[in-house]
Design an enzyme around this catalytic site. Structure first.
Site, PDB file in Angstrom:
ATOM      1  N   TYR A  86       7.789 -16.284 -48.082  1.00 30.76           N
ATOM      2  CA  TYR A  86       7.508 -14.858 -48.246  1.00 30.76           C
ATOM      3  C   TYR A  86       8.502 -14.131 -49.143  1.00 30.76           C
ATOM      4  CZ  TYR A  86       4.007 -15.307 -44.642  1.00 30.76           C
ATOM      5  OH  TYR A  86       2.895 -15.679 -43.945  1.00 30.76           O
ATOM      6  N   PHE A 131       8.659 -18.338 -34.145  1.00 31.43           N
ATOM      7  CA  PHE A 131       7.882 -17.138 -34.428  1.00 31.43           C
ATOM      8  C   PHE A 131       6.385 -17.350 -34.308  1.00 31.43           C
ATOM      9  CE2 PHE A 131       8.960 -19.013 -38.585  1.00 31.43           C
ATOM     10  CZ  PHE A 131       7.698 -19.227 -39.123  1.00 31.43           C
ATOM     11  N   ASP A 132       5.948 -18.589 -34.156  1.00 34.05           N
ATOM     12  CA  ASP A 132       4.520 -18.827 -33.937  1.00 34.05           C
ATOM     13  C   ASP A 132       4.303 -20.230 -33.420  1.00 34.05           C
ATOM     14  OD1 ASP A 132       1.865 -18.193 -33.797  1.00 34.05           O
ATOM     15  OD2 ASP A 132       1.476 -18.327 -35.946  1.00 34.05           O
ATOM     16  N   TYR A 168       0.271 -26.020 -35.505  1.00 32.50           N
ATOM     17  CA  TYR A 168       1.625 -25.919 -36.054  1.00 32.50           C
ATOM     18  C   TYR A 168       2.535 -25.095 -35.160  1.00 32.50           C
ATOM     19  CZ  TYR A 168       0.621 -21.097 -37.435  1.00 32.50           C
ATOM     20  OH  TYR A 168       0.305 -19.759 -37.419  1.00 32.50           O
ATOM     21  N   PHE A 224       8.619 -25.731 -40.217  1.00 32.87           N
ATOM     22  CA  PHE A 224       7.335 -25.918 -39.541  1.00 32.87           C
ATOM     23  C   PHE A 224       7.149 -27.366 -39.115  1.00 32.87           C
ATOM     24  CE2 PHE A 224       6.501 -22.290 -42.285  1.00 32.87           C
ATOM     25  CZ  PHE A 224       5.837 -21.423 -41.444  1.00 32.87           C
ATOM     26  N   ILE A 253       0.673 -19.750 -48.007  1.00 32.90           N
ATOM     27  CA  ILE A 253       1.923 -19.693 -48.768  1.00 32.90           C
ATOM     28  C   ILE A 253       2.106 -20.963 -49.604  1.00 32.90           C
ATOM     29  CG2 ILE A 253       3.090 -18.117 -47.179  1.00 32.90           C
ATOM     30  CD1 ILE A 253       4.541 -20.566 -46.009  1.00 32.90           C
TER      31      ILE A 253
END
Length: 261
Positions: A213, A169-170, A159, A229, A187
């Protein structure tokens, strides 16, 4: 009140300390003791500078000269206040900073909620974007032919994660390591979205903050952030399947492990 940048504070703090110490001339640092002693002072100065910077960022006023005077008095073992008085004033300051911090975080969260709602409203107008009853949005990039996971299954995914402004961020691809986890451990947006996918599929998800979050700050992800995502469902396994020799992984910086509620 003067406005300081972090760099300026470091310079001012160091310079004021230099002037406060009886205008000492620069010393040639030759011995290990001299170098180590200087390093103690430099480390202390950087710490103080960081503390002052973080407080002024919250709008708190700091008199740098008096900060340095307090340091010098303490080094001379001659502070103007007792330990109890110092603790009282520091606790007073801590309460003020906590209030300011909460106000700043609330302002950021409100801005993120507004921006997220606007993004989701525009995103769902795009061709191919579908929205579930919970507000989760998804788009099929490619469809696989494998089975869909059940909520209790273990899945392996690749992902990429983004904020709505495009900040990444990732990215598990950059780590060259897919993530394997129990679907029920992530999540809510992933718990709902990934079971929509067939094994081998790649979907794009837009996840409202309430399904991510919430109002928590996680790494570089600000509070109340809508997240985007691109997820490839690499493998689906029943609970206990292939249990030997392959453990569950934590997630990367994006840290999708654990819900926000």
């Amino acid at each position: 009140m003067k406005t300081f940048t972090k760099t300026t504070l470091a310079v001012v703090t160091g310079f004021t300390l230099f002037m406060s110490a009886n205008s000492m001339a620069a010393t040639d640092l030759t011995s290990d003791v001299q170098k180590e002693s200087y390093s103690i002072g430099a480390s202390l100065g950087k710490y103080i500078s960081g503390q002052i910077y973080s407080q002024t960022e919250l709008g708190a006023e700091v008199d740098v000269n008096l900060v340095i005077e307090g340091v010098v008095d303490a080094l001379k073992n001659n502070p103007q206040f007792s330990d109890e008085e110092i603790l009282t004033y520091l606790n007073q300051r801590a309460e003020q900073l906590n209030t300011a911090r909460e106000a700043a975080e609330a302002k950021i969260a409100l801005a993120n909620v507004t921006a997220g709602n606007e993004y989701l409203a525009e995103n769902k107008k795009k061709d191919g974007v579908k929205e579930t009853e919970s507000g989760l949005q998804y788009q099929v990039i490619s469809e696989g032919e494998g089975r869909k996971p059940n909520p209790q299954d273990v899945v392996t995914v690749h992902y990429k994660g983004f904020l709505i402004d495009g900040t990444e961020f990732d990215d598990s691809h950059k780590r060259n390591e897919p993530n394997r986890f129990a679907l029920m451990s992530v999540i809510e947006g992933w718990q709902e979205g990934i079971p929509l996918m067939n094994e081998g599929s790649t979907y794009k998800f837009a996840i409202p903050a309430a399904l991510a979050y919430g109002d928590k700050q996680v790494g570089i992800i600000p509070p109340s952030s809508t997240l985007v995502f691109e997820v490839e469902l690499v493998k689906v396994e029943a609970p206990g399947e292939n249990a030997h020799g392959m453990g569950l992984s934590g997630m990367g910086m994006g840290g999708m492990m654990g819900g926000g509620h």
